[in-house]
Design an enzyme around this catalytic site. Sequence first.
Site, PDB file in Angstrom:
ATOM      1  N   HIS A  71      10.181   6.989  -2.989  1.00 31.33           N
ATOM      2  CA  HIS A  71       8.928   6.377  -3.426  1.00 31.33           C
ATOM      3  C   HIS A  71       8.902   4.877  -3.094  1.00 31.33           C
ATOM      4  O   HIS A  71       7.824   4.282  -3.031  1.00 31.33           O
ATOM      5  CB  HIS A  71       8.699   6.603  -4.924  1.00 31.33           C
ATOM      6  CG  HIS A  71       9.706   5.974  -5.810  1.00 31.33           C
ATOM      7  ND1 HIS A  71      11.010   6.395  -5.864  1.00 31.33           N
ATOM      8  CD2 HIS A  71       9.597   4.940  -6.686  1.00 31.33           C
ATOM      9  CE1 HIS A  71      11.676   5.658  -6.735  1.00 31.33           C
ATOM     10  NE2 HIS A  71      10.842   4.771  -7.251  1.00 31.33           N
ATOM     11  N   CYS A 156     -15.483  27.267  -6.797  1.00 35.88           N
ATOM     12  CA  CYS A 156     -15.691  27.914  -8.099  1.00 35.88           C
ATOM     13  C   CYS A 156     -16.995  28.701  -8.163  1.00 35.88           C
ATOM     14  O   CYS A 156     -17.272  29.383  -9.148  1.00 35.88           O
ATOM     15  CB  CYS A 156     -15.676  26.856  -9.198  1.00 35.88           C
ATOM     16  SG  CYS A 156     -16.986  25.621  -9.010  1.00 35.88           S
ATOM     17  N   LYS A 288     -44.193 -44.133 -18.587  1.00 41.77           N
ATOM     18  CA  LYS A 288     -43.531 -45.439 -18.533  1.00 41.77           C
ATOM     19  C   LYS A 288     -42.047 -45.334 -18.929  1.00 41.77           C
ATOM     20  O   LYS A 288     -41.385 -46.360 -19.106  1.00 41.77           O
ATOM     21  CB  LYS A 288     -44.241 -46.420 -19.466  1.00 41.77           C
ATOM     22  CG  LYS A 288     -45.668 -46.732 -19.028  1.00 41.77           C
ATOM     23  CD  LYS A 288     -46.318 -47.745 -19.967  1.00 41.77           C
ATOM     24  CE  LYS A 288     -47.736 -48.085 -19.517  1.00 41.77           C
ATOM     25  NZ  LYS A 288     -48.381 -49.079 -20.417  1.00 41.77           N
TER      26      LYS A 288
END
Length: 412
Positions: A71, A156, A288
């Site tokens: 593995h 199936c 202003k």
Amino acid sequence: MLHSKILLKITGSIAAYKTGTLISKLIQEGCEVQTVATKSALEFIGPGTLEGLTGNPVLSDVFETGRMMDHIRLTKWADITILAPASANTLNQMAAGIGDSPVTALFLAHDWAKPYVIAPAMNTKMLNHPATKRSLKTLQKWGAHILPTASGYLACGDEGKGKMIEPDIIFEHIKTQLKHTPIKSLSILITYGGTQESIDGVRYLKNMSTGKTGGAIAKYFIKNGHSVTCLHAVDLLCPDGAENSIPFLGFSDLEKTINKCLKTNSFDAIIHCAAVSDYSPVSLITGKKQFSTPVSKKISSVSSITLELMVNPKLVDIFKSHPTSNNAILVAFKFTSNSGKDDTKSLVKKLFNHSQADIIVHNDLAMRVDSEQKHFQIYSQLFSVEIVNTAVELAEKLEENFLIKTEESHVS
């Protein structure tokens, strides 16, 4: 694909018989194939068949004498791993981190610099079960390439999705993955999306960037096994599988993020695709009254507003001047609007001069189709030009260039 090493894993499904055809095609292509099968898979296709086709004994027992470390060994050996057919049981085990068979143990030891391709096969209800859907999403996020299933008459007796796709289609996917598997995994920084420059509590300045080009490039490099850090606009997502995902808002935010990122990381390549605002608001005058920006609350819309904007420095110039990234391959972008050929060349040359970029990609607003950018011109410092039509094609060319340059630097 010739001489590629293929690790083919088979699980318990009636579709296991199709793997014989897939193995045959791989062997004819000059590949070496090692099969790994669950015990239930061998109920559908015998070990004699698999060994006869591949010339190699089948691994089916993680405790088999002399093969207990396969593995680990096989994940290093293989150029690519294929799980076909992939049953619901095995997929759910893999997503849960269970490694009690050679198939699942190999998955836990997988080297993600290499492709892992999964071809599911199961009943429609099993495919649509929340556990299976979650597992497929998890596996994909980890870097696995999940192939679609076919629809039709199932073993199936039901009809619907869940059939394993035909060996010819899986074979083509394998060829594609091997073609794009990089020689080495690169560490790449990608910036994309547009900055947002705040004016007040609800308003901001933004450019026309969609971030789609950068997002597609990031997705390509992640898919091909590279380590990708994404610096992206807050309104955009980072593709699954990125090493880091860091959102940014405005110019100053992106500047700080880049500097922080360069201090703590070393990159092989930097793709600076972000559309950075050339200006940031400094102050605004309404009636202003004068305010420094950004104003924390919403400014009344009763009066007209005058904005003062300051010019931002070029963030692209940061990269080559930073000690941790001055050797990285730098890709800069030049975005224009209906620019002529001479103007484009002049702008690209100017960008080369101040950024010291290795590659510049030019794209023009006139070539945007349905909010997606098309037609990219790739300039090198030698001023040679290559043209591609899509962001994926652009990513392929950039990857090819990166791999060549990094190999050259290692040789020198």
